[in-house]
Structure formats: structure tokens, C-alpha cells
Design an enzyme around this catalytic site. Structure first.
Site, PDB file in Angstrom:
ATOM      1  N   ARG A   1      44.588 -45.861 -14.037  1.00 39.57           N
ATOM      2  CA  ARG A   1      44.206 -44.700 -14.986  1.00 39.57           C
ATOM      3  C   ARG A   1      42.499 -44.958 -15.598  1.00 39.57           C
ATOM      4  O   ARG A   1      42.340 -44.057 -16.530  1.00 39.57           O
ATOM      5  CB  ARG A   1      45.272 -45.367 -16.452  1.00 39.57           C
ATOM      6  CG  ARG A   1      46.708 -45.653 -16.200  1.00 39.57           C
ATOM      7  CD  ARG A   1      47.171 -45.387 -16.879  1.00 39.57           C
ATOM      8  NE  ARG A   1      48.753 -45.590 -17.445  1.00 39.57           N
ATOM      9  CZ  ARG A   1      49.325 -46.116 -16.916  1.00 39.57           C
ATOM     10  NH1 ARG A   1      48.985 -47.869 -17.239  1.00 39.57           N
ATOM     11  NH2 ARG A   1      50.289 -46.275 -16.573  1.00 39.57           N
TER      12      ARG A   1
ATOM     13  N   LYS B   1      35.335 -31.543 -12.302  1.00 42.75           N
ATOM     14  CA  LYS B   1      36.244 -31.215 -11.548  1.00 42.75           C
ATOM     15  C   LYS B   1      36.476 -32.479 -10.328  1.00 42.75           C
ATOM     16  O   LYS B   1      35.025 -32.377  -9.764  1.00 42.75           O
ATOM     17  CB  LYS B   1      36.104 -29.519 -11.823  1.00 42.75           C
ATOM     18  CG  LYS B   1      36.293 -28.950 -12.685  1.00 42.75           C
ATOM     19  CD  LYS B   1      36.339 -27.634 -12.101  1.00 42.75           C
ATOM     20  CE  LYS B   1      37.526 -26.661 -11.246  1.00 42.75           C
ATOM     21  NZ  LYS B   1      37.289 -25.462 -11.639  1.00 42.75           N
TER      22      LYS B   1
ATOM     23  N   GLU C   1      28.075 -20.891  -3.007  1.00 45.69           N
ATOM     24  CA  GLU C   1      26.778 -21.232  -4.451  1.00 45.69           C
ATOM     25  C   GLU C   1      25.970 -20.296  -5.297  1.00 45.69           C
ATOM     26  O   GLU C   1      26.104 -20.181  -6.550  1.00 45.69           O
ATOM     27  CB  GLU C   1      27.463 -22.586  -4.593  1.00 45.69           C
ATOM     28  CG  GLU C   1      28.621 -23.045  -4.249  1.00 45.69           C
ATOM     29  CD  GLU C   1      30.414 -23.245  -4.994  1.00 45.69           C
ATOM     30  OE1 GLU C   1      29.656 -22.309  -5.613  1.00 45.69           O
ATOM     31  OE2 GLU C   1      30.981 -23.111  -4.790  1.00 45.69           O
TER      32      GLU C   1
ATOM     33  N   LYS D   1      25.279 -24.164 -15.343  1.00 44.99           N
ATOM     34  CA  LYS D   1      26.211 -24.423 -15.013  1.00 44.99           C
ATOM     35  C   LYS D   1      26.346 -25.428 -15.934  1.00 44.99           C
ATOM     36  O   LYS D   1      27.737 -25.346 -16.388  1.00 44.99           O
ATOM     37  CB  LYS D   1      26.401 -25.389 -13.157  1.00 44.99           C
ATOM     38  CG  LYS D   1      27.723 -26.011 -13.513  1.00 44.99           C
ATOM     39  CD  LYS D   1      28.866 -26.459 -12.490  1.00 44.99           C
ATOM     40  CE  LYS D   1      29.957 -26.726 -11.849  1.00 44.99           C
ATOM     41  NZ  LYS D   1      30.407 -26.864 -11.419  1.00 44.99           N
TER      42      LYS D   1
ATOM     43  N   GLU E   1      38.153 -24.671 -18.594  1.00 46.01           N
ATOM     44  CA  GLU E   1      38.604 -24.317 -17.812  1.00 46.01           C
ATOM     45  C   GLU E   1      39.762 -23.464 -17.951  1.00 46.01           C
ATOM     46  O   GLU E   1      40.812 -22.678 -18.017  1.00 46.01           O
ATOM     47  CB  GLU E   1      38.552 -24.657 -16.396  1.00 46.01           C
ATOM     48  CG  GLU E   1      38.918 -23.016 -15.935  1.00 46.01           C
ATOM     49  CD  GLU E   1      38.658 -23.399 -13.894  1.00 46.01           C
ATOM     50  OE1 GLU E   1      37.639 -23.141 -13.253  1.00 46.01           O
ATOM     51  OE2 GLU E   1      39.517 -24.054 -13.695  1.00 46.01           O
TER      52      GLU E   1
ATOM     53  N   ARG F   1      34.898 -20.795 -18.405  1.00 43.69           N
ATOM     54  CA  ARG F   1      34.599 -21.883 -16.805  1.00 43.69           C
ATOM     55  C   ARG F   1      35.126 -20.742 -15.422  1.00 43.69           C
ATOM     56  O   ARG F   1      34.399 -21.102 -14.742  1.00 43.69           O
ATOM     57  CB  ARG F   1      34.965 -22.435 -17.780  1.00 43.69           C
ATOM     58  CG  ARG F   1      34.180 -24.130 -15.582  1.00 43.69           C
ATOM     59  CD  ARG F   1      34.722 -24.772 -16.532  1.00 43.69           C
ATOM     60  NE  ARG F   1      34.380 -25.873 -15.271  1.00 43.69           N
ATOM     61  CZ  ARG F   1      34.567 -27.295 -14.605  1.00 43.69           C
ATOM     62  NH1 ARG F   1      33.983 -27.898 -16.161  1.00 43.69           N
ATOM     63  NH2 ARG F   1      34.057 -28.079 -13.537  1.00 43.69           N
TER      64      ARG F   1
ATOM     65  N   ASN G   1      33.785 -18.971 -10.411  1.00 40.75           N
ATOM     66  CA  ASN G   1      35.256 -18.718  -9.501  1.00 40.75           C
ATOM     67  C   ASN G   1      35.386 -17.364  -8.768  1.00 40.75           C
ATOM     68  O   ASN G   1      36.266 -17.319  -7.669  1.00 40.75           O
ATOM     69  CB  ASN G   1      37.096 -18.981 -10.394  1.00 40.75           C
ATOM     70  CG  ASN G   1      37.166 -20.998 -11.396  1.00 40.75           C
ATOM     71  OD1 ASN G   1      37.818 -21.378  -9.580  1.00 40.75           O
ATOM     72  ND2 ASN G   1      37.820 -21.435 -12.074  1.00 40.75           N
TER      73      ASN G   1
ATOM     74  N   HIS H   1      35.481 -17.780  -5.267  1.00 38.59           N
ATOM     75  CA  HIS H   1      36.585 -19.034  -4.994  1.00 38.59           C
ATOM     76  C   HIS H   1      37.667 -18.406  -4.714  1.00 38.59           C
ATOM     77  O   HIS H   1      38.797 -19.289  -3.949  1.00 38.59           O
ATOM     78  CB  HIS H   1      36.235 -19.620  -5.825  1.00 38.59           C
ATOM     79  CG  HIS H   1      35.125 -20.500  -5.651  1.00 38.59           C
ATOM     80  ND1 HIS H   1      33.923 -19.881  -5.917  1.00 38.59           N
ATOM     81  CD2 HIS H   1      34.633 -21.678  -5.721  1.00 38.59           C
ATOM     82  CE1 HIS H   1      32.655 -20.816  -6.061  1.00 38.59           C
ATOM     83  NE2 HIS H   1      33.139 -21.742  -5.309  1.00 38.59           N
TER      84      HIS H   1
ATOM     85  N   HIS I   1      38.825 -20.458  -1.403  1.00 41.58           N
ATOM     86  CA  HIS I   1      39.925 -20.866  -1.630  1.00 41.58           C
ATOM     87  C   HIS I   1      41.058 -20.629  -0.026  1.00 41.58           C
ATOM     88  O   HIS I   1      41.806 -22.059   0.668  1.00 41.58           O
ATOM     89  CB  HIS I   1      40.256 -21.585  -2.298  1.00 41.58           C
ATOM     90  CG  HIS I   1      39.594 -21.846  -3.690  1.00 41.58           C
ATOM     91  ND1 HIS I   1      39.678 -22.725  -4.530  1.00 41.58           N
ATOM     92  CD2 HIS I   1      37.900 -22.949  -2.935  1.00 41.58           C
ATOM     93  CE1 HIS I   1      38.733 -22.937  -5.211  1.00 41.58           C
ATOM     94  NE2 HIS I   1      37.483 -23.458  -3.908  1.00 41.58           N
TER      95      HIS I   1
ATOM     96  N   HIS J   1      32.390 -24.517   3.409  1.00 42.58           N
ATOM     97  CA  HIS J   1      33.313 -24.444   1.425  1.00 42.58           C
ATOM     98  C   HIS J   1      32.497 -22.964   1.019  1.00 42.58           C
ATOM     99  O   HIS J   1      32.383 -22.190   1.235  1.00 42.58           O
ATOM    100  CB  HIS J   1      32.761 -25.185   0.815  1.00 42.58           C
ATOM    101  CG  HIS J   1      33.088 -24.516  -0.718  1.00 42.58           C
ATOM    102  ND1 HIS J   1      34.572 -24.397  -1.536  1.00 42.58           N
ATOM    103  CD2 HIS J   1      32.048 -25.017  -2.074  1.00 42.58           C
ATOM    104  CE1 HIS J   1      34.445 -23.992  -2.568  1.00 42.58           C
ATOM    105  NE2 HIS J   1      32.590 -23.508  -3.007  1.00 42.58           N
TER     106      HIS J   1
END
Length: 399
Positions: free
Chosen positions: A125, A147, A189, A232, A242, A246, A250, A253, A257, A270
């Protein structure tokens, strides 16, 4: 050694210090960041490429300071970022008696950082971890913001959580060993920040003759890295989880993605997928009236001039639409997109109709990405992509 610049990122779990510089002293890393955590064991997660350059020295330093070190080395590439590899790392940690007092060090690029952060956030955890980003893409983007996650056959980063690192150590010297294709990869990016958040950076990039001009100029490279990091950080501090703002990060993306997933995470890098995604997003923005044609063409011209993009040939609109249906930002079946409306400016749309998506994809794919034939890079040939075979397993060492 140069004195590092320190940027404290305000998060709900407390400040996350980010140390930035060229020539950061690894002895300072151990003394200032690792030792105060009083770990009973340290796990280094890296990949074979990065470990060959930096891993042994880091192991030796930590062991010389009396730390118990367990190293897990992954095959490089996006195919290592999955639940099966995460389970193998859990086994290494369990077999070496890692406890909640243990610490993980993510030494590598975005794949290593995302995977190690995911393992740190879920094993017992939650373990503490440090981001030690070695790629340009990880330094300007993926190491910041908490993230972490792994890919699934249904979607990129579909399984994950928000888990802030204890600190981020960004040594720009590592960029000297980065292969040229990975340096270019990061500019997907970097262009994202310029097109939606940073007008001065956009102007600077528009004046560049090539990406190589950044790499050849240490001061310019440091400026670009710093501007992206600060952009950022400013976004993350306003919207850590997000919930709203935020989502600007994306840009490119959503389509990107989908392309990565359709290519089984091996056909497109990427940054390449994000760059193609930005071109698609701008075309979609024109179609739904969110972006002026003159700006869409100018932004696309900048992306294509700086990046040799792969062709998306062979993909079908229906397949990409299926992957878009799994996008994490969708709400009640409505498609969410970010558009660049001018240098450093953006707009959100939460109600993009599927017919507009389909038409944009079909036109883009029919044109082979709409790039001049001489500027396109052929898609990578990869047996793993066609056969779907699993990635190689990890290796580990214990001091």
C-alpha cells in the site's frame, strides 16, 4: 559540481523537491535525499540501456554508504510497462524482505518512472520512491506530477494511480548519452508545452533550424528543459489530480494514446504518437470550429519541420475509434479534446461528436498523415507487434 536549482512542487501530500542542473553530484543525492529517508533497503529499478551507463556507479555509491541494495533491470521500451512485469518486481521486493521503510529509485526514462512509481504506490500500500529521470522526455514531463501506471491491451496507462515521489533528481548530463531518436522523441512533449502553455517557448522553437540546435547548445537545452518543467509544475500545483485544468497536458495524447495502443506500444514512440496526435487534434479543432485554419496549418508546420514523423498507414479509423472509446478523459460517452488555439493558448471541448472524429481520422489516414512523402519515417517493423508476444523478463541483483 554545479549547484543544483531547487524547485519545490506544492502537492496535497507535501512539497516535492525537484533538483535541476548539469553536473549534479551523486554523493549529494545520497546525502541529501536518500539518507534522510532512513531506508532499510533500496531498490533500483532501471532498464538495460540506462543501467549500462549509470547503474553500477549508483549501486557502488549506495553500497559504500552502507545501504542494502536490490537492483531490478528491465528490457527497454514500452512493452515492459505492464502488470506482468510489475508482478515480477513485487516478487523481487518480497523475496528480499522489502518493508514500508524501503525506498525505490526509478533510474531511467518514462517507462521506468511510470512502472517503478506504480510498484511503489501499490506494494504494501505504498513505498517511498525517488524519480531519477535520464531521458529528455522524462525530465521535462513524465517524472513530474505523480501520475504512475502501466499499460493494458485496452489502453495506454489504463491501470495506475497518483503517487508523488519523495523527490526528483534531474541531471541534464544524462542527455549526452541519449540516442538521437530518443532526443527527437521528447520534442513531441516539448512542442505540446509550447503550443498550449508557453508562447515564448513557441516563438523560440519556431526560430530553430532543427532539434539538433538545442542539443548542441547547452544553455539553450537547459532553458528548454527548465521552461517545460516550470510549465508542468504550475499546472500540477493548480490541479494535482486532473479534475480540470491539468487536462491541458493531454493535448495530442488522446489520439496519441490510441495510436500507441493500436501499435501494441512498439510501432510508435510516445513522442511520435503525441506529435501525430497534435496534428489530428488541430484538424479536428478546425472541423468543430475551435481552431482557425491558419493557426492549425502554422502549428502543424512547426511539428512537421522539427520532427520526422512516422506514417500511420495500415491503421483504420474503426480500430482507432475503439481505442478512443477507452480514453480516461471520456465522460458519459462524450469525447474530450484539447486544442491549441494560438501560441501558448488552448481550448477544451467535452462534446466532440463521433462523426467529426471519424471524418478527421479517415481524411488523415487516407493522406498518410498529410506529411510530405520525403518527411515521413516508415513505420517500424517489429515481429512482436504482429505476433503479440510478451516482453522479455526482468533480471535482478542483490548486494
Amino acid at each position: 559540481m554545479a549547484q543544483p536549482e531547487r524547485i519545490d512542487i506544492r502537492t496535497t501530500s507535501g512539497p516535492v523537491p525537484l533538483f535541476l542542473g548539469c553536473g549534479l553530484d551523486p554523493v549529494v543525492l545520497e546525502a541529501e535525499l536518500v539518507r534522510p529517508l532512513a531506508p532499510d533497503a533500496i531498490g533500483i529499478v532501471s532498464d538495460t540501456t540506462v543501467f549500462r551507463h549509470y547503474g553500477r556507479d549508483l549501486e557502488s555509491l549506495l553500497e559504500s554508504r552502507g545501504h542494502r541494495v536490490v537492483t531490478v533491470v528491465l528490457p527497454p521500451g514500452e512493452t515492459s510497462k505492464n502488470l506482468e512485469i510489475a508482478v515480477e518486481i513485487y516478487g523481487e521486493l518480497c523475496g528480499n524482505h522489502f518493508s514500508r521503510r524501503s525506498v525505490l529509485l526509478a533510474l531511467g526514462g518514462g517507462v521506468v518512472g511510470d512502472l517503478a512509481g506504480f510498484v511503489a504506490g501499490t506494494y504494501m500500500r505504498g513505498l517511498r520512491f525517488l524519480q531519477l529521470p535520464t531521458s529528455l522526455l522524462a525530465q521535462v514531463d513524465s517524472s513530474i506530477g505523480g501520475k504512475v501506471g502501466v499499460n493494458h491491451r485496452c489502453g495506454k496507462n489504463l491501470v495506475g494511480l497518483f503517487r508523488q515521489p519523495a523527490a526528483i533528481w534531474t541531471d541534464t548530463r544524462c542527455l549526452s548519452t541519449l540516442p538521437p531518436e530518443e532526443y527527437l522523441n521528447a520534442f513531441g512533449e516539448i512542442l505540446k508545452y509550447a503550443l498550449v502553455l508557453d508562447e515564448p517557448l513557441c516563438a523560440r522553437l519556431e526560430a530553430l533550424p532543427s532539434v539538433e540546435a538545442v542539443r548542441a547548445d547547452e544553455a539553450l537545452q537547459a532553458e528548454v528543459v527548465r521552461r517545460c518543467i516550470r510549465a508542468k509544475v504550475a499546472v500540477v500545483e493548480q490541479d494535482e489530480h486532473e479534475a480540470g485544468y491539468r487536462r491541458v497536458l493531454n493535448f495530442g495524447h488522446t489520439f496519441g494514446h490510441a495510436l500507441e495502443t493500436a501499435g501494441r506500444y512498439v510501432r510508435f514512440r510516445h513522442g511520435e504518437a503525441v506529435a501525430l496526435g497534435m496534428l489530428l487534434a488541430q484538424e479536428l479543432g478546425v472541423a468543430v470550429g475551435a481552431v482557425e485554419r491558419s493557426w492549425a496549418d502554422r502549428a502543424a508546420g512547426l511539428v512537421r519541420r522539427l520532427l520526422p514523423l512516422p506514417s500511420p498507414e495500415g491503421h483504420a479509423a474503426d480500430g482507432l475509434l475503439r481505442h478512443l472509446g477507452h480514453d480516461k478523459k471520456n465522460v458519459a460517452g462524450r469525447h474530450f479534446f484539447v486544442f491549441s488555439t494560438g501560441p501558448g493558448r488552448f481550448a477544451f471541448r467535452e462534446d466532440v461528436p463521433e462523426p467529426a472524429l471519424r471524418q478527421t481520422l479517415e481524411r488523415f489516414l487516407a493522406a498518410g498523415g498529410a506529411a510530405p512523402a520525403g518527411a515521413r519515417r516508415k513505420p517500424a517493423a517489429c515481429g512482436r507487434c504482429s505476433r503479440g508476444s510478451p516482453p522479455a523478463m526482468i533480471s535482478s541483483t542483490t548486494s
